[in-house]
Design a protein around this motif. Structure first.
Motif, short mmCIF file in Angstrom:
data_model
loop_
_atom_site.label_atom_id
_atom_site.label_comp_id
_atom_site.label_asym_id
_atom_site.label_seq_id
_atom_site.Cartn_x
_atom_site.Cartn_y
_atom_site.Cartn_z
N ASP A 45 0.86 -1.19 0.00
CA ASP A 45 0.00 0.00 0.00
C ASP A 45 0.90 1.24 0.00
OD1 ASP A 45 -1.82 2.00 0.36
OD2 ASP A 45 -2.68 1.22 2.22
N THR A 46 0.93 1.95 -1.12
CA THR A 46 1.79 3.14 -1.23
C THR A 46 1.02 4.44 -0.99
OG1 THR A 46 1.38 3.28 -3.62
CG2 THR A 46 3.26 1.96 -2.90
N SER A 47 -0.27 4.33 -0.67
CA SER A 47 -1.11 5.53 -0.59
C SER A 47 -0.76 6.45 0.57
CB SER A 47 -2.58 5.12 -0.50
OG SER A 47 -2.84 4.39 0.69
N LYS A 48 -0.21 5.88 1.63
CA LYS A 48 0.07 6.69 2.83
C LYS A 48 1.56 6.99 2.99
CE LYS A 48 -3.88 4.67 5.32
NZ LYS A 48 -4.27 3.74 4.23
N GLY A 49 2.36 6.59 2.02
CA GLY A 49 3.79 6.84 2.12
C GLY A 49 4.46 5.93 3.13
N ALA A 50 5.67 6.29 3.54
CA ALA A 50 6.43 5.47 4.49
C ALA A 50 5.91 5.67 5.92
CB ALA A 50 7.90 5.83 4.40
N PRO A 51 6.03 4.64 6.79
CA PRO A 51 6.48 3.30 6.46
C PRO A 51 5.41 2.53 5.67
CG PRO A 51 5.75 3.37 8.74
CD PRO A 51 5.69 4.78 8.23
N LEU A 52 5.83 1.78 4.68
CA LEU A 52 4.91 1.06 3.83
C LEU A 52 4.26 -0.10 4.59
CD1 LEU A 52 6.94 0.90 0.50
CD2 LEU A 52 5.12 2.50 1.11
N SER A 53 3.06 -0.45 4.17
CA SER A 53 2.35 -1.59 4.75
C SER A 53 1.72 -2.39 3.63
CB SER A 53 1.27 -1.10 5.72
OG SER A 53 0.32 -0.28 5.04
N TRP B 166 12.02 -7.20 4.82
CA TRP B 166 13.01 -6.82 3.81
C TRP B 166 13.29 -5.32 3.85
CZ3 TRP B 166 13.90 -3.74 -0.33
CH2 TRP B 166 14.88 -4.14 -1.25
N LEU B 167 12.24 -4.53 3.95
CA LEU B 167 12.41 -3.08 3.98
C LEU B 167 13.18 -2.62 5.21
CD1 LEU B 167 8.88 -2.02 2.71
CD2 LEU B 167 11.05 -1.62 1.52
N ARG B 168 12.94 -3.27 6.35
CA ARG B 168 13.66 -2.92 7.58
C ARG B 168 15.13 -3.31 7.47
NH1 ARG B 168 11.46 0.84 11.08
NH2 ARG B 168 9.18 0.69 10.88
N ILE B 169 15.40 -4.49 6.89
CA ILE B 169 16.79 -4.90 6.70
C ILE B 169 17.49 -3.93 5.75
CG2 ILE B 169 18.29 -6.71 5.78
CD1 ILE B 169 16.17 -8.75 6.65
N TRP B 170 16.78 -3.57 4.69
CA TRP B 170 17.34 -2.64 3.70
C TRP B 170 17.70 -1.31 4.37
CZ3 TRP B 170 14.46 1.57 1.04
CH2 TRP B 170 15.22 2.16 0.03
N GLY B 171 16.86 -0.84 5.29
CA GLY B 171 17.12 0.41 5.98
C GLY B 171 18.24 0.33 6.99
N ALA B 172 18.60 -0.89 7.41
CA ALA B 172 19.60 -1.07 8.46
C ALA B 172 20.95 -1.57 7.93
CB ALA B 172 19.08 -2.07 9.50
N THR B 173 21.04 -1.85 6.63
CA THR B 173 22.27 -2.39 6.08
C THR B 173 22.69 -1.62 4.83
OG1 THR B 173 21.09 -4.00 4.69
CG2 THR B 173 21.74 -4.72 6.90
N ILE B 174 23.87 -1.93 4.37
CA ILE B 174 24.39 -1.35 3.14
C ILE B 174 24.77 -2.50 2.20
CG2 ILE B 174 26.21 0.04 2.09
CD1 ILE B 174 26.42 1.57 4.71
N GLY B 175 24.35 -2.43 0.97
CA GLY B 175 24.74 -3.44 0.00
C GLY B 175 23.64 -4.46 -0.28
N THR B 176 23.94 -5.37 -1.16
CA THR B 176 22.99 -6.40 -1.59
C THR B 176 22.84 -7.47 -0.53
OG1 THR B 176 23.60 -6.00 -3.89
CG2 THR B 176 22.46 -8.05 -3.41
N PHE B 177 21.63 -7.91 -0.29
CA PHE B 177 21.38 -8.98 0.67
C PHE B 177 20.22 -9.83 0.18
CE2 PHE B 177 18.50 -5.61 1.90
CZ PHE B 177 17.32 -6.26 2.24
N SER B 178 20.05 -10.99 0.79
CA SER B 178 18.93 -11.86 0.49
C SER B 178 18.65 -12.72 1.71
CB SER B 178 19.24 -12.74 -0.73
OG SER B 178 18.08 -13.44 -1.16
#
Length: 217
Positions: free
Chosen positions: A97-105, A200-212
């Motif tokens: 849901d992108t209607s309310k902006g961040a944080p996404l849900s 995934w979004l929280r990990i992305w915000g807490a790390t640098i670089g590619t992850f999986s």
């Protein structure tokens, strides 16, 4: 193989590029056949690449990739229902849901007791929906070996075992090893894989670089 890819964003572009590289004939689909992103993309290739409407791409493909934004996916797929009957639909989209902006849900009616994958299957009962590739960066979807030599997990789920076997073969061709593809069973598994976007979004915000993600047991 003729493959239709619906969507012109980063995911659709990554999928298209890899499939063309592998020698498949690909048509990228968008709302109209004058879509600038689609035309610019096709112009980069000498052969095996074309563009058209969602309907034209759905008709063209023996297999279809759904790379449409989750909030629009069901409506678009319903509009091309006749063109994807009895075909495999590889669903990569996530109901964010992108209607309310961040944080996404996640879209409320498409999580917890439902999922986008399930909703697509309900609306397209004659289409073989297979969910996969929706828990990682778009670059890793088509180049898994760029991270830890491909030693991370890609999930797959769907109601039709034969369709999943076909998709697994295509994933192998793209670069995914059998031992890294984890089958979660029927399409209800989409509830879990789609929900990982919040982690995934929280990990992305807490790390640098590619992850999986990798399942270890």
């Amino acid at each position: 193989m003729k493959i239709g890819v619906l969507g012109t964003g980063a995911v659709g572009t990554a999928i298209n590029s890899k499939l063309i590289e592998l020698g498949h004939q690909v048509m990228i689909g968008s709302r109209d056949n004058t879509n600038e992103k689609a035309i610019e993309f096709v112009d980069k290739f000498d052969s095996n690449a074309s563009s058209g409407t969602f309907e034209e791409a759905a008709s063209f493909g023996e297999i279809i990739f759904n790379c449409i934004k989750g909030e629009f996916a069901v409506a678009v797929l319903k509009s091309v229902e006749n063109s994807i009957q009895n075909k495999i639909l590889i669903d990569i989209s996530i109901p964010v849901d992108t209607s309310k902006g961040a944080p996404l849900s996640l879209i409320p009616e498409l999580c917890n007791t439902n999922s986008l994958g399930e909703e697509i299957q309900k609306n397209l009962p004659d289409t073989k929906v297979v969910k996969t590739l929706n828990t990682m960066w778009s670059t890793l979807m088509t180049a898994p070996g760029t991270l830890k030599n491909g030693d991370h997990t890609n999930f797959i789920c769907g109601n039709d075992d034969e369709a999943k076997a076909t998709v697994k073969s295509l994933l192998n061709e793209i670069g995914w090893k059998d031992e890294t593809i984890l089958d979660l069973g029927d399409i209800v598994g989409s509830r879990g894989t789609e929900a990982t976007v919040l982690l995934w979004l929280r990990i992305w915000g807490a790390t640098i670089g590619t992850f999986s993600l990798k399942v270890v047991n």
